[in-house]
Design a protein around this motif. Structure first.
Motif, mmCIF file in Angstrom:
data_model
loop_
_atom_site.group_PDB
_atom_site.id
_atom_site.type_symbol
_atom_site.label_atom_id
_atom_site.label_comp_id
_atom_site.label_asym_id
_atom_site.label_seq_id
_atom_site.Cartn_x
_atom_site.Cartn_y
_atom_site.Cartn_z
ATOM 1 N N PHE A 189 -1.313 -2.362 -4.421
ATOM 2 C CA PHE A 189 -1.462 -2.312 -2.964
ATOM 3 C C PHE A 189 -1.283 -3.712 -2.393
ATOM 4 C CE2 PHE A 189 -4.424 1.530 -1.866
ATOM 5 C CZ PHE A 189 -3.397 2.381 -2.165
ATOM 6 N N VAL A 190 -2.032 -4.646 -2.952
ATOM 7 C CA VAL A 190 -2.087 -5.999 -2.407
ATOM 8 C C VAL A 190 -0.732 -6.673 -2.512
ATOM 9 C CG1 VAL A 190 -3.245 -8.228 -2.524
ATOM 10 C CG2 VAL A 190 -4.509 -6.135 -3.042
ATOM 11 N N HIS A 191 -0.126 -6.602 -3.691
ATOM 12 C CA HIS A 191 1.154 -7.288 -3.877
ATOM 13 C C HIS A 191 2.243 -6.654 -3.029
ATOM 14 C CE1 HIS A 191 4.393 -9.510 -5.623
ATOM 15 N NE2 HIS A 191 4.964 -8.416 -6.071
ATOM 16 N N MET A 192 2.350 -5.323 -3.039
ATOM 17 C CA MET A 192 3.422 -4.675 -2.298
ATOM 18 C C MET A 192 3.263 -4.896 -0.802
ATOM 19 S SD MET A 192 4.726 -0.729 -2.362
ATOM 20 C CE MET A 192 6.190 -0.255 -1.432
ATOM 21 N N ALA A 193 2.056 -4.748 -0.292
ATOM 22 C CA ALA A 193 1.841 -4.872 1.144
ATOM 23 C C ALA A 193 1.963 -6.308 1.630
ATOM 24 C CB ALA A 193 0.475 -4.317 1.512
ATOM 25 N N SER A 194 1.921 -7.268 0.724
ATOM 26 C CA SER A 194 2.036 -8.665 1.135
ATOM 27 C C SER A 194 3.410 -9.244 0.881
ATOM 28 C CB SER A 194 0.993 -9.524 0.411
ATOM 29 O OG SER A 194 1.238 -9.542 -0.991
ATOM 30 N N ALA A 195 4.226 -8.608 0.017
ATOM 31 C CA ALA A 195 5.456 -9.264 -0.405
ATOM 32 C C ALA A 195 6.694 -8.381 -0.425
ATOM 33 C CB ALA A 195 5.254 -9.844 -1.818
ATOM 34 N N SER A 196 6.557 -7.072 -0.417
ATOM 35 C CA SER A 196 7.709 -6.196 -0.663
ATOM 36 C C SER A 196 8.814 -6.358 0.379
ATOM 37 C CB SER A 196 7.249 -4.737 -0.681
ATOM 38 O OG SER A 196 8.360 -3.870 -0.806
ATOM 39 N N THR A 197 10.059 -6.244 -0.078
ATOM 40 C CA THR A 197 11.201 -6.321 0.827
ATOM 41 C C THR A 197 11.239 -5.151 1.801
ATOM 42 O OG1 THR A 197 12.586 -5.186 -0.811
ATOM 43 C CG2 THR A 197 12.620 -7.594 -0.829
ATOM 44 N N SER A 198 10.585 -4.040 1.473
ATOM 45 C CA SER A 198 10.591 -2.872 2.357
ATOM 46 C C SER A 198 9.550 -2.959 3.470
ATOM 47 C CB SER A 198 10.371 -1.585 1.550
ATOM 48 O OG SER A 198 9.131 -1.616 0.869
ATOM 49 N N SER A 199 8.757 -4.004 3.469
ATOM 50 C CA SER A 199 7.842 -4.347 4.571
ATOM 51 C C SER A 199 6.781 -3.297 4.888
ATOM 52 C CB SER A 199 8.649 -4.642 5.849
ATOM 53 O OG SER A 199 9.598 -5.650 5.633
ATOM 54 N N PRO A 200 6.022 -2.810 3.913
ATOM 55 C CA PRO A 200 4.959 -1.848 4.233
ATOM 56 C C PRO A 200 3.754 -2.523 4.868
ATOM 57 C CG PRO A 200 4.880 -2.395 1.915
ATOM 58 C CD PRO A 200 6.082 -3.106 2.467
ATOM 59 N N ALA A 201 2.927 -1.705 5.493
ATOM 60 C CA ALA A 201 1.681 -2.160 6.112
ATOM 61 C C ALA A 201 0.501 -1.569 5.345
ATOM 62 C CB ALA A 201 1.643 -1.729 7.578
ATOM 63 N N ILE A 202 -0.703 -1.870 5.803
ATOM 64 C CA ILE A 202 -1.911 -1.252 5.261
ATOM 65 C C ILE A 202 -2.425 -0.231 6.276
ATOM 66 C CG2 ILE A 202 -4.316 -1.605 4.587
ATOM 67 C CD1 ILE A 202 -2.333 -2.528 2.500
ATOM 68 N N LEU A 203 -2.545 1.014 5.833
ATOM 69 C CA LEU A 203 -3.072 2.091 6.660
ATOM 70 C C LEU A 203 -4.572 2.218 6.463
ATOM 71 C CD1 LEU A 203 -2.801 4.753 8.366
ATOM 72 C CD2 LEU A 203 -2.387 5.922 6.188
ATOM 73 N N MET A 204 -5.301 2.371 7.577
ATOM 74 C CA MET A 204 -6.741 2.608 7.543
ATOM 75 C C MET A 204 -7.044 3.813 8.427
ATOM 76 S SD MET A 204 -7.752 -1.384 8.248
ATOM 77 C CE MET A 204 -9.528 -1.149 8.275
ATOM 78 N N VAL A 205 -7.661 4.844 7.855
ATOM 79 C CA VAL A 205 -8.080 6.022 8.619
ATOM 80 C C VAL A 205 -9.593 6.128 8.517
ATOM 81 C CG1 VAL A 205 -7.878 8.511 8.926
ATOM 82 C CG2 VAL A 205 -5.906 7.199 8.108
ATOM 83 N N LEU A 206 -10.267 6.137 9.670
ATOM 84 C CA LEU A 206 -11.721 6.156 9.707
ATOM 85 C C LEU A 206 -12.242 7.567 9.918
ATOM 86 C CD1 LEU A 206 -12.348 3.029 11.941
ATOM 87 C CD2 LEU A 206 -12.237 3.145 9.448
ATOM 88 N N ASN A 207 -13.308 7.890 9.203
ATOM 89 C CA ASN A 207 -13.997 9.180 9.341
ATOM 90 C C ASN A 207 -15.491 8.973 9.379
ATOM 91 O OD1 ASN A 207 -11.298 10.421 7.817
ATOM 92 N ND2 ASN A 207 -12.332 11.884 9.170
ATOM 93 N N GLY A 208 -16.197 9.953 9.933
ATOM 94 C CA GLY A 208 -17.654 9.920 9.952
ATOM 95 C C GLY A 208 -18.208 9.165 11.142
#
Length: 374
Positions: free
Chosen positions: A130-149
């Protein structure tokens, strides 16, 4: 650059260079460098400009992380500032709770947001890719956060009108804090260790909550094994949400057909199978409920209809060729398991829209948010 830290006055703040402990070759954490020096600025606006000059911003102005604000963050989560929250060994970096708190202040977080942020980062720590891909990948992913409760209303997170867009503090700054931690803590900046080809607007933030009260299905976190009264955050590596504007689909199946078609196109990005989050808008949800579509029924429909033959993927240049006899009979499904397709409800009324979010092949994780302050 490491994480910045300000002194008591907004006019005094610490250079970030010496703030991040490093991991030595034997795996031990070291921080034997001199503590950061104090830098003076003439006023608060000058302090914000100094943050720009020092490279601590994501492009937008940051809130100077004065010492008492950092301490408020830590106290809300019951932390001392010394705890290691997340690391990236390949860059020899560790983020402590103090580092994270400083970035949270800069992002604009209130203290009551901090347990959500800390839990998210600890969840990312469980899945190193998660950490490496979301910080460095050429495809530029983000971090998704979904809150419940209960946490949703405790911090005022948006789960209705425009939940994927601007205008809500919690949604905006929680995702931003994650990115600032990556940029200041891991030096994940465009053109340096962030190698994203095009970038991604969701890297600023991709955080929202589920509308549990109006949903025709049980809350997402309950479906994933938690109690309704638990506060949770679901974390994934993800790409931009894609809107499904099925305005004239007035049956449940016509809506699902449009979602499946959009999902099938998104799956072209070499990720057969992947994991998905489907954000069903309220008006679509009403139609699906009226036609007796369950969450499992929706998941199964996607598995059967969001598919492509291997031969087509090869011709499109998504899968590696050459094309072989029988490739047209090999069917690639959007996900490995129906449970890899998360279905939730959110958004405002007034439009027949839903959205799909591609969360790649890494495991989506849902974690309970522990808040010592209640």
């Amino acid at each position: 650059a490491a994480t910045p830290r300000f002194g008591k006055s907004t006019h005094l703040f610490l250079k970030p260079c010496d703030q991040i402990p490093h991991i030595s070759e034997d795996g031990m954490t070291t921080n034997d460098m001199e503590r950061s020096k104090i830098v003076e600025a003439s006023d608060t606006i000058e302090a914000i400009e100094e943050c720009y000059r020092m490279g601590w911003s994501d492009g937008l102005p940051v809130v100077p992380p004065v010492d008492y604000k950092v301490r408020e963050m830590l106290e809300m989560a019951g932390l001392t500032g010394e705890e290691e929250i997340i690391s990236l060994e390949m860059r020899n970096r560790v983020l402590t709770s103090e580092n994270v708190a400083a970035n949270a202040v800069m992002a604009g977080c209130l203290p009551e947001y901090f347990p959500v942020l800390a839990t998210t980062l600890k969840t990312l720590e469980e899945e190193k890719n998660f950490v490496h891909m979301a910080s460095a990948s050429t495809s530029s992913p983000a971090i998704l956060m979904v809150l419940n409760g209960p946490i949703r209303d405790q911090i005022g997170a948006n789960y209705k009108d425009g939940l994927l867009g601007p205008g809500n503090r919690a949604n905006a700054v929680l995702g931003r804090a994650i990115r600032l931690c990556f940029m200041n803590g891991f030096d994940a900046r465009p053109g340096t260790l962030d190698r994203g080809t095009l970038g991604n607007p969701s890297k600023y933030t991709l955080c929202f909550a589920e509308n549990e009260e109006d949903s025709p299905w049980e809350p997402l976190h309950v479906a994933r094994g938690f109690k309704k009264e638990d506060s949770t955050v679901t974390v994934a590596v993800a790409y931009n949400p894609i809107t499904v504007n099925a305005s004239y689909g007035h049956t449940g199946e016509s809506i699902l057909m449009a979602i499946a078609d959009t999902l099938k196109c998104a799956s072209m990005a070499f990720r057969y199978p992947s994991q998905w989050v489907l954000v069903i808008g309220p008006e679509h949800a009403i139609t699906l409920k009226d036609d007796s579509w369950t969450r499992k029924g929706i998941q199964d429909y996607m598995m059967e209809n969001a598919v492509r033959p291997q031969s087509e993927l090869i011709r499109l240049g998504i899968a590696q060729g050459p094309e072989r006899e029988g490739d047209d009979k090999i069917i690639r499904r959007c996900a490995q398991d129906p449970e890899d397709i998360l279905v939730l409800m959110g958004g405002g009324t007034g439009g027949r829209n839903s959205a799909i979010i591609d969360t790649t092949r890494f495991k989506i994780r849902t974690t309970k948010i522990e808040n010592p302050k209640g």
